[in-house]
Design a protein around this motif. Structure first.
Motif, PDB file in Angstrom:
ATOM      1  N   TYR A 125       1.021  -1.389   0.088  1.00  0.00           N
ATOM      2  CA  TYR A 125       0.061  -0.088   0.256  1.00  0.00           C
ATOM      3  C   TYR A 125       0.744   1.337   0.378  1.00  0.00           C
ATOM      4  CZ  TYR A 125      -3.411  -3.004   1.232  1.00  0.00           C
ATOM      5  OH  TYR A 125      -4.615  -4.245   1.245  1.00  0.00           O
ATOM      6  N   THR A 126       2.096   1.548  -0.478  1.00  0.00           N
ATOM      7  CA  THR A 126       2.862   2.344   0.013  1.00  0.00           C
ATOM      8  C   THR A 126       3.167   3.039  -1.551  1.00  0.00           C
ATOM      9  OG1 THR A 126       4.908   1.256  -0.847  1.00  0.00           O
ATOM     10  CG2 THR A 126       4.620   1.904   1.533  1.00  0.00           C
ATOM     11  N   TRP A 127       3.689   4.061  -2.089  1.00  0.00           N
ATOM     12  CA  TRP A 127       3.611   4.011  -3.515  1.00  0.00           C
ATOM     13  C   TRP A 127       4.285   2.815  -4.107  1.00  0.00           C
ATOM     14  CZ3 TRP A 127       8.315   5.589  -6.443  1.00  0.00           C
ATOM     15  CH2 TRP A 127       9.598   5.053  -4.816  1.00  0.00           C
ATOM     16  N   LEU A 128       5.007   3.675  -4.097  1.00  0.00           N
ATOM     17  CA  LEU A 128       5.723   1.348  -4.498  1.00  0.00           C
ATOM     18  C   LEU A 128       5.182   0.815  -4.448  1.00  0.00           C
ATOM     19  CD1 LEU A 128       8.725   1.585  -5.403  1.00  0.00           C
ATOM     20  CD2 LEU A 128       9.672   0.674  -3.462  1.00  0.00           C
ATOM     21  N   ASP A 129       4.443   0.143  -3.584  1.00  0.00           N
ATOM     22  CA  ASP A 129       3.772  -1.662  -4.184  1.00  0.00           C
ATOM     23  C   ASP A 129       2.620  -0.567  -5.016  1.00  0.00           C
ATOM     24  OD1 ASP A 129       2.367  -2.916  -3.972  1.00  0.00           O
ATOM     25  OD2 ASP A 129       1.065  -2.589  -3.049  1.00  0.00           O
ATOM     26  N   ASN A 130       2.173   0.401  -5.214  1.00  0.00           N
ATOM     27  CA  ASN A 130       1.191   1.102  -6.474  1.00  0.00           C
ATOM     28  C   ASN A 130       1.140   1.433  -7.165  1.00  0.00           C
ATOM     29  OD1 ASN A 130      -0.928   1.146  -4.586  1.00  0.00           O
ATOM     30  ND2 ASN A 130      -0.395   2.851  -3.663  1.00  0.00           N
ATOM     31  N   THR A 131       3.247   1.557  -7.776  1.00  0.00           N
ATOM     32  CA  THR A 131       3.411   2.067  -8.799  1.00  0.00           C
ATOM     33  C   THR A 131       3.758   0.755  -9.542  1.00  0.00           C
ATOM     34  OG1 THR A 131       4.489   3.939  -8.220  1.00  0.00           O
ATOM     35  CG2 THR A 131       5.593   2.574  -9.900  1.00  0.00           C
ATOM     36  N   PHE A 132       4.502  -0.971  -8.220  1.00  0.00           N
ATOM     37  CA  PHE A 132       5.248  -1.679  -9.397  1.00  0.00           C
ATOM     38  C   PHE A 132       3.785  -2.624  -9.618  1.00  0.00           C
ATOM     39  CE2 PHE A 132       9.026  -2.038  -6.526  1.00  0.00           C
ATOM     40  CZ  PHE A 132       9.218  -1.762  -7.516  1.00  0.00           C
ATOM     41  N   MET A 133       2.234  -2.439  -8.986  1.00  0.00           N
ATOM     42  CA  MET A 133       1.108  -2.974  -9.679  1.00  0.00           C
ATOM     43  C   MET A 133       1.003  -2.934 -10.951  1.00  0.00           C
ATOM     44  SD  MET A 133       0.596  -5.501  -8.179  1.00  0.00           S
ATOM     45  CE  MET A 133       2.324  -5.800  -8.422  1.00  0.00           C
ATOM     46  N   VAL A 134       0.660  -1.174 -10.681  1.00  0.00           N
ATOM     47  CA  VAL A 134       0.472  -0.773 -11.954  1.00  0.00           C
ATOM     48  C   VAL A 134       1.142  -1.343 -13.045  1.00  0.00           C
ATOM     49  CG1 VAL A 134       0.054   1.747 -13.623  1.00  0.00           C
ATOM     50  CG2 VAL A 134      -1.049   1.344 -11.563  1.00  0.00           C
ATOM     51  N   LEU A 135       2.459  -0.985 -13.338  1.00  0.00           N
ATOM     52  CA  LEU A 135       3.362  -1.754 -14.022  1.00  0.00           C
ATOM     53  C   LEU A 135       3.195  -2.978 -14.553  1.00  0.00           C
ATOM     54  CD1 LEU A 135       7.036  -0.449 -13.133  1.00  0.00           C
ATOM     55  CD2 LEU A 135       5.070   0.728 -14.695  1.00  0.00           C
ATOM     56  N   ALA A 136       2.936  -3.667 -13.572  1.00  0.00           N
ATOM     57  CA  ALA A 136       2.958  -5.479 -13.864  1.00  0.00           C
ATOM     58  C   ALA A 136       1.103  -5.419 -14.634  1.00  0.00           C
ATOM     59  CB  ALA A 136       2.570  -5.605 -12.137  1.00  0.00           C
ATOM     60  N   LEU A 137       0.383  -4.346 -14.531  1.00  0.00           N
ATOM     61  CA  LEU A 137      -1.062  -4.623 -15.048  1.00  0.00           C
ATOM     62  C   LEU A 137      -0.910  -4.555 -16.495  1.00  0.00           C
ATOM     63  CD1 LEU A 137      -3.826  -4.699 -15.326  1.00  0.00           C
ATOM     64  CD2 LEU A 137      -4.316  -2.236 -13.784  1.00  0.00           C
ATOM     65  N   VAL A 138      -0.040  -3.210 -16.274  1.00  0.00           N
ATOM     66  CA  VAL A 138       0.884  -2.860 -18.137  1.00  0.00           C
ATOM     67  C   VAL A 138       1.805  -3.734 -18.798  1.00  0.00           C
ATOM     68  CG1 VAL A 138       1.567  -1.456 -19.544  1.00  0.00           C
ATOM     69  CG2 VAL A 138       0.695  -0.516 -17.650  1.00  0.00           C
ATOM     70  N   GLY A 139       2.074  -4.681 -18.248  1.00  0.00           N
ATOM     71  CA  GLY A 139       2.651  -6.107 -18.221  1.00  0.00           C
ATOM     72  C   GLY A 139       2.136  -6.967 -19.393  1.00  0.00           C
ATOM     73  N   VAL A 140       1.145  -7.675 -18.799  1.00  0.00           N
ATOM     74  CA  VAL A 140      -0.076  -8.049 -18.863  1.00  0.00           C
ATOM     75  C   VAL A 140      -1.161  -8.018 -19.875  1.00  0.00           C
ATOM     76  CG1 VAL A 140      -1.861  -9.521 -17.678  1.00  0.00           C
ATOM     77  CG2 VAL A 140       0.070  -9.405 -15.860  1.00  0.00           C
ATOM     78  N   SER A 141      -1.313  -6.598 -19.997  1.00  0.00           N
ATOM     79  CA  SER A 141      -1.732  -6.337 -20.750  1.00  0.00           C
ATOM     80  C   SER A 141      -1.430  -6.385 -22.621  1.00  0.00           C
ATOM     81  CB  SER A 141      -2.803  -4.867 -20.496  1.00  0.00           C
ATOM     82  OG  SER A 141      -3.583  -5.642 -19.092  1.00  0.00           O
ATOM     83  N   MET A 142       0.364  -5.798 -22.292  1.00  0.00           N
ATOM     84  CA  MET A 142       0.496  -5.064 -23.337  1.00  0.00           C
ATOM     85  C   MET A 142       0.369  -6.326 -24.442  1.00  0.00           C
ATOM     86  SD  MET A 142       4.769  -3.640 -23.769  1.00  0.00           S
ATOM     87  CE  MET A 142       3.991  -2.568 -22.069  1.00  0.00           C
ATOM     88  N   PRO A 143       0.750  -6.095 -25.559  1.00  0.00           N
ATOM     89  CA  PRO A 143       0.487  -7.003 -26.780  1.00  0.00           C
ATOM     90  C   PRO A 143       1.979  -7.485 -26.824  1.00  0.00           C
ATOM     91  CG  PRO A 143      -0.902  -5.550 -27.477  1.00  0.00           C
ATOM     92  CD  PRO A 143      -0.051  -5.125 -26.696  1.00  0.00           C
ATOM     93  N   VAL A 144       2.252  -8.556 -26.923  1.00  0.00           N
ATOM     94  CA  VAL A 144       3.589  -9.054 -27.289  1.00  0.00           C
ATOM     95  C   VAL A 144       4.302  -8.888 -28.249  1.00  0.00           C
ATOM     96  CG1 VAL A 144       5.385 -11.060 -28.090  1.00  0.00           C
ATOM     97  CG2 VAL A 144       3.384 -11.092 -25.450  1.00  0.00           C
ATOM     98  N   PHE A 145       3.790  -8.752 -29.722  1.00  0.00           N
ATOM     99  CA  PHE A 145       3.857  -8.246 -31.377  1.00  0.00           C
ATOM    100  C   PHE A 145       4.058  -6.565 -31.155  1.00  0.00           C
ATOM    101  CE2 PHE A 145      -0.806  -7.922 -31.188  1.00  0.00           C
ATOM    102  CZ  PHE A 145      -0.476  -6.481 -31.815  1.00  0.00           C
ATOM    103  N   TRP A 146       3.363  -5.627 -29.565  1.00  0.00           N
ATOM    104  CA  TRP A 146       3.874  -4.444 -29.941  1.00  0.00           C
ATOM    105  C   TRP A 146       4.923  -3.941 -29.579  1.00  0.00           C
ATOM    106  CZ3 TRP A 146       4.110  -0.754 -26.094  1.00  0.00           C
ATOM    107  CH2 TRP A 146       3.114   0.036 -26.432  1.00  0.00           C
ATOM    108  N   LEU A 147       4.768  -4.261 -28.166  1.00  0.00           N
ATOM    109  CA  LEU A 147       5.979  -4.403 -27.430  1.00  0.00           C
ATOM    110  C   LEU A 147       7.728  -4.801 -27.973  1.00  0.00           C
ATOM    111  CD1 LEU A 147       8.038  -3.324 -24.773  1.00  0.00           C
ATOM    112  CD2 LEU A 147       7.375  -5.950 -23.894  1.00  0.00           C
ATOM    113  N   GLY A 148       7.066  -5.886 -29.058  1.00  0.00           N
ATOM    114  CA  GLY A 148       8.567  -6.420 -30.039  1.00  0.00           C
ATOM    115  C   GLY A 148       9.503  -5.158 -30.808  1.00  0.00           C
TER     116      GLY A 148
END
Length: 324
Positions: A125-148
């Motif tokens: 529940y700190t800003w670090l935890d929230n930042t990491f979880m938002v980045l994790a959500l982006v990573g899960v949602s990001m299409p592989v071919f687009w990132l490539g």
């Protein structure tokens, strides 16, 4: 344990039959003719009829499927329509490249995901935890071919640090050409590992034995690794195993974007040519590989958690008593 392993392999048989049946008929019902693709649009009717007969495509669909399954029981995956080479030989030639890419991608996922998950759990529940979880959500949602494609534009076209296509020669050449596809393929898995590590660590972090270890003066790093992470490993191992199996079969887009000479790219080219034996052989091989990975993960549970190992022993002892 050995009975469990044999049972798992026995369960693989109906799975393979179902997979081959579905893929075979989907390929048969899709538009296009492999003979026309091989010979070209200018081929004569005589040449088309001759090649159709040679490939056995003039037989009814069920007859062709039955013939393929009979050959499969003998261990024969058939020959490619396009080049008449053994499908098994072509798969074995390309699978090591896919395996290398999958291993590199899962290493990226572990190196990023586990530390991020641990930090997020300890800083809940700190800003670090929230930042990491938002980045994790982006990573899960990001299409592989687009990132490539983004990685290619940034690190290959603009910065010119890394090659964008193919597989280099020698250790350093392979390593350089492996960086971009491994990061592209492993980003989503890293996000999954991070989320699961955080969730598992939160279930352990407030246990009484953690407070006891702190009261005894045990170093925080030792508590984190030996007491928290070790007791949170089972769900993490499950996710890592599933992700690795999916990486073996799901590297199709990544291998296509980066022209990586692996099994995924081979399968895409075979689908374009309606090369049924090559597609079926690839699907069967990847299905078996995925099942073996899952089996190895189940066996690994017994070595990580002694309680699971004791269950195997109890079940085998009960089986022996029933046999008596």
């Amino acid at each position: 344990m050995h009975k469990y392993v044999l049972k798992r392999f026995a369960m693989l048989i109906p799975v393979l039959i179902g997979v081959t049946f579905i893929v075979f008929f989907i390929l048969a019902l899709t538009p296009g003719d492999p003979v026309t693709i091989i010979l070209g649009d200018n081929a004569t009717a005589e040449n088309i009829a001759k090649l159709t007969e040679e490939l056995g495509l003039d037989d009814p669909l069920l007859v062709r499927y039955g013939r393929y399954m009979l050959n499969l029981l003998k261990g024969d995956l058939g020959k490619s329509y396009s080049n008449q080479l053994s499908v098994a030989d072509q798969i074995l030639e390309r699978f090591p490249n896919t395996f290398i890419l999958a291993v590199a991608a899962i290493l990226v996922a572990l190196i990023i995901g586990i530390p991020v998950g641990i930090i997020s759990a300890k800083k809940q529940y700190t800003w670090l935890d929230n930042t990491f979880m938002v980045l994790a959500l982006v990573g899960v949602s990001m299409p592989v071919f687009w990132l490539g494609l983004v990685l290619v534009i940034v690190f290959s076209l603009n910065l010119r640090w890394l090659p964008s296509q193919g597989m280099g020669q020698g250790f350093m050449g392979i390593l350089k050409s492996l960086v971009l596809p491994a990061v592209s393929l492993g980003a989503g898995s890293a996000a999954m590992v991070a989320r699961m590590t955080r969730s598992s660590m939160l279930e352990v972090i407030r246990q009484d034995y953690i407070d006891t270890a702190r009261a005894k003066g045990v170093k925080e790093s030792t508590i984190t690794i030996r007491h928290m992470l070790k007791n949170a490993l089972i769900p993490i191992i499950t996710v890592v195993g599933l992700q690795f199996g999916q990486l073996l079969g799901g590297a199709v887009l990544t291998e296509t974007v980066f022209s990586w000479p692996g099994l995924g790219r081979f399968m895409v080219e075979a689908i374009k040519k309606k090369d049924t034996p090559s597609v079926l052989g690839s699907v069967i091989f990847l299905s078996v590989a995925f099942s073996i990975v899952n089996l190895l993960i189940d066996i690994l549970y017994a070595y990580v958690d002694p309680r699971i190992k004791s269950q195997y022993k109890v079940q085998s002892a009960l089986g022996r008593r029933r046999g008596e």
